[in-house]
Design a protein around this motif. Structure first.
Motif, mmCIF file in Angstrom:
data_model
loop_
_atom_site.group_PDB
_atom_site.id
_atom_site.type_symbol
_atom_site.label_atom_id
_atom_site.label_comp_id
_atom_site.label_asym_id
_atom_site.label_seq_id
_atom_site.Cartn_x
_atom_site.Cartn_y
_atom_site.Cartn_z
ATOM 1 N N GLU A 78 0.843 -1.208 0.000
ATOM 2 C CA GLU A 78 0.000 0.000 0.000
ATOM 3 C C GLU A 78 0.875 1.254 0.000
ATOM 4 O OE1 GLU A 78 -3.161 -0.091 -0.451
ATOM 5 O OE2 GLU A 78 -3.296 -2.264 -0.222
ATOM 6 N N LEU A 79 1.923 1.197 0.820
ATOM 7 C CA LEU A 79 2.830 2.344 0.930
ATOM 8 C C LEU A 79 3.470 2.653 -0.427
ATOM 9 C CD1 LEU A 79 4.432 4.301 2.795
ATOM 10 C CD2 LEU A 79 6.110 2.477 3.078
ATOM 11 N N LYS A 80 4.023 1.611 -1.058
ATOM 12 C CA LYS A 80 4.703 1.860 -2.340
ATOM 13 C C LYS A 80 3.697 2.286 -3.416
ATOM 14 C CE LYS A 80 7.025 -1.162 -5.177
ATOM 15 N NZ LYS A 80 8.135 -1.910 -5.787
ATOM 16 N N ASN A 81 2.518 1.655 -3.423
ATOM 17 C CA ASN A 81 1.495 2.065 -4.409
ATOM 18 C C ASN A 81 1.103 3.529 -4.225
ATOM 19 O OD1 ASN A 81 1.316 -0.286 -5.817
ATOM 20 N ND2 ASN A 81 -0.449 -1.091 -4.705
ATOM 21 N N ASN A 82 0.986 3.962 -2.977
ATOM 22 C CA ASN A 82 0.614 5.367 -2.737
ATOM 23 C C ASN A 82 1.702 6.305 -3.251
ATOM 24 O OD1 ASN A 82 -1.753 4.580 -1.546
ATOM 25 N ND2 ASN A 82 -0.965 4.701 0.547
ATOM 26 N N ILE A 83 2.952 5.921 -3.018
ATOM 27 C CA ILE A 83 4.072 6.758 -3.481
ATOM 28 C C ILE A 83 4.050 6.830 -5.007
ATOM 29 C CG2 ILE A 83 6.606 6.761 -3.674
ATOM 30 C CD1 ILE A 83 6.652 5.890 -0.698
ATOM 31 N N LYS A 84 3.814 5.690 -5.656
ATOM 32 C CA LYS A 84 3.776 5.685 -7.131
ATOM 33 C C LYS A 84 2.616 6.541 -7.641
ATOM 34 C CE LYS A 84 4.040 1.118 -7.583
ATOM 35 N NZ LYS A 84 4.090 -0.196 -8.244
ATOM 36 N N LYS A 85 1.468 6.414 -6.968
ATOM 37 C CA LYS A 85 0.291 7.197 -7.408
ATOM 38 C C LYS A 85 0.563 8.704 -7.272
ATOM 39 C CE LYS A 85 -3.038 4.267 -5.623
ATOM 40 N NZ LYS A 85 -3.968 4.126 -4.521
ATOM 41 N N LEU A 86 1.210 9.092 -6.174
ATOM 42 C CA LEU A 86 1.477 10.525 -5.959
ATOM 43 C C LEU A 86 2.504 11.036 -6.963
ATOM 44 C CD1 LEU A 86 1.480 10.562 -2.048
ATOM 45 C CD2 LEU A 86 -0.326 11.387 -3.572
ATOM 46 N N TRP A 87 3.474 10.186 -7.296
ATOM 47 C CA TRP A 87 4.474 10.594 -8.308
ATOM 48 C C TRP A 87 3.781 10.802 -9.652
ATOM 49 C CZ3 TRP A 87 6.245 8.958 -13.033
ATOM 50 C CH2 TRP A 87 7.437 9.541 -13.478
ATOM 51 N N TRP A 88 2.930 9.830 -10.005
ATOM 52 C CA TRP A 88 2.225 9.918 -11.296
ATOM 53 C C TRP A 88 1.364 11.170 -11.340
ATOM 54 C CZ3 TRP A 88 3.048 6.751 -15.400
ATOM 55 C CH2 TRP A 88 2.147 6.822 -16.472
#
Ligand code: GAP
Length: 459
Positions: free
Chosen positions: A43-53
């Motif tokens: 969840e943590l990594k997915n959130n970081i990827k979503k915010l970067w995108w």
């Protein structure tokens, strides 16, 4: 509140025990330099990827996303220079067979005071001999000479009969953006300057000194190419991307004191400017991301190797040119690691109790809300609340143990809000909402929860 010093061992153990990151292939005693994200870490990594995108593709005007194949025509890696020169200087210990990178040995021996990036293999060999740098595993001085070790993983694809074609697992996502320059420009009718961003897996046969997920053989990159007209624009976007990259980290919650820019001392012959943003990890300052003004080198090389015309025709001025590129590249795993280091804190509370807290920005936090029934006989109502909220964001449910212990468990994984269902909830539909950082509690109507939490997730 006091804070204790974080070590990598502490972080690895914390991540393993809380479902953030486990060693890869754990039940088979692992595979060096591989790690698996658990239910909290994914969840943590997915959130970081979503915010970067969101920041670099969605909110960036004239920016487009792609998701290119991991396996590419091998000519791509000839054009990019990886086949010829994507290598590390390695040495093997003849005594214990440990394989080491010569540059890492020198960095460790000199405690970072020697600039290994500027050294040739002969100079590294001379340093290791003169300073009698021993094997860090067995302590002996019995090295093979330095050899260049190729970092691309090879695999093969069967053709007719016994013939096999060697193909590579991509060592960076960037080439998927370069080879799609024409496709994206044509299908979006984008005018230069425009950008292409991508998030995806990359693979490198790294010999690493450990440090958890800092350098692994399989990792995700978030890369963005800004295609522009000429040197003037190249330097302008280089400066802009430096600022955007730094601002992104600060908005994620990084303390500016823990970040810095570091210019590359040795530029590739085609590059005009390059720097890293470095972060203060528990093992010292090291790279978090890179920004690189690469001139028109990449598209020109692909034109040369593919035979396809990479020229862009400006519809207004009728000028024809091969666009220049400013690349911004950051590892999703590297950023997740830095985020974990930045967020971790050990605090002593009034009364002497201690707690470990991950102070993630709510938008980054793996779970936004933990729903906790004060007693088991309140579980039914609590499940109703959980069902309602989990339609909007990731929630977790915990009914085991004392409420204090449950708060601590949520603090450890950085859940910003704990919602407690008590007997008053049955009477008046209100709950207590506890803030992770201040530990203060407020009383809210169940119907206000979604709006309240959502208001904290803005990024
Ligand atoms: N296209 C440019 C490029 O790949 P790089 O400096 O080799 O440049 C960019 O990699 C970023 O990718 C690094 O700043 C780092 O965040 C991440 N990265 C590189 N190698 C990695 C590895 N072995 N493990 C984890 N992350 C890595």
């Amino acid at each position: 509140m006091e804070e204790n010093k974080l070590t990598m061992d502490k972080l690895v153990s914390h991540c393993k025990n809380t479902g953030i990151v486990y060693p890869g292939s754990d039940i088979y005693d692992g595979l060096a330099n591989t790690w698996d994200y658990g239910p909290v870490g994914v969840e943590l990594k997915n959130n970081i990827k979503k915010l970067w995108w969101k920041r670099f593709v969605q909110e960036s005007e004239n920016s487009f996303g792609v998701d290119a194949a991991i396996m590419m025509n091998p000519r791509v890696w000839e054009a990019s220079g990886h086949v010829a020169s994507f290598t590390d200087p390695k040495m093997d210990c003849k005594n214990c067979r440990a394989r080491m990178r010569a540059d890492n040995l020198i960095e460790q021996h000199s405690k970072g005071t020697v600039d290994v990036d500027a050294m040739t293999n002969d100079e590294m060999q001379a340093y290791i001999d003169e300073h009698h740098v021993n094997c860090p595993v067995c302590g002996n001085f019995n090295w093979t000479p330095i050899r260049q070790f190729h970092l691309m993983f090879e695999t093969s694809r069967g053709l007719a009969g016994d013939e096999k074609d060697i193909i590579y697992l991509r060592p960076e996502t960037a080439q998927g953006e370069f080879v799609n320059f024409l496709n994206v420009q044509r299908t979006t009718r984008a005018k230069v300057p425009f950008g292409i961003g991508q998030i995806g897996k990359a693979f490198r046969n790294e010999i690493t000194p450990g440090n958890f997920t800092f350098r692994t053989i399989e990792f995700e990159q978030m890369e963005h190419q800004m295609f522009c007209k000429n040197e003037e624009q190249g330097f302008k976007y280089y400066a802009e991307y430096k600022e955007m990259a730094m601002q992104f980290l600060i908005d994620l919650g990084f303390n500016k004191e823990h970040l810095d820019f570091k210019d590359h001392e040795k530029l590739a012959f085609y590059a005009k400017a390059a720097c890293d943003i470095i972060f203060k990890y528990p093992f010292g300052w090291n790279e978090l991301n890179g920004i690189h003004y690469r001139t028109d080198y990449d598209l020109a090389r692909h034109q040369e190797f593919s035979g396809k015309n990479m020229y862009y025709l400006d519809p207004v001025t009728n000028e024809k040119y091969i666009p220049h590129d400013v690349e911004y590249s950051i590892g999703a795993d590297r950023l997740t690691l830095a985020m974990l280091c930045e967020a971790y804190s050990e605090e002593t509370l009034e009364g002497g109790d201690t707690r470990v807290v991950m102070h993630f920005h709510p938008a980054v936090a793996p779970y936004k809300v933990a729903v906790l029934p004060l007693q088991k006989n309140l579980s039914e109502k609590a499940r109703e609340v959980y069902k309602k909220l989990s339609k909007h964001f990731m929630c977790t449910f915990d009914e085991a143990g004392s409420i204090g212990k449950r708060y601590r468990r949520q603090d450890q994984i950085g859940t910003p809000y704990c919602v407690t269902i008590d007997f008053d909830t049955l009477e008046n539909n209100t709950v207590t909402l506890r803030d992770r950082d201040t530990m203060e509690q407020i009383r809210l109507d169940i119907n206000e929860l979604e709006t309240y939490v959502n208001s904290k997730l803005a990024f």
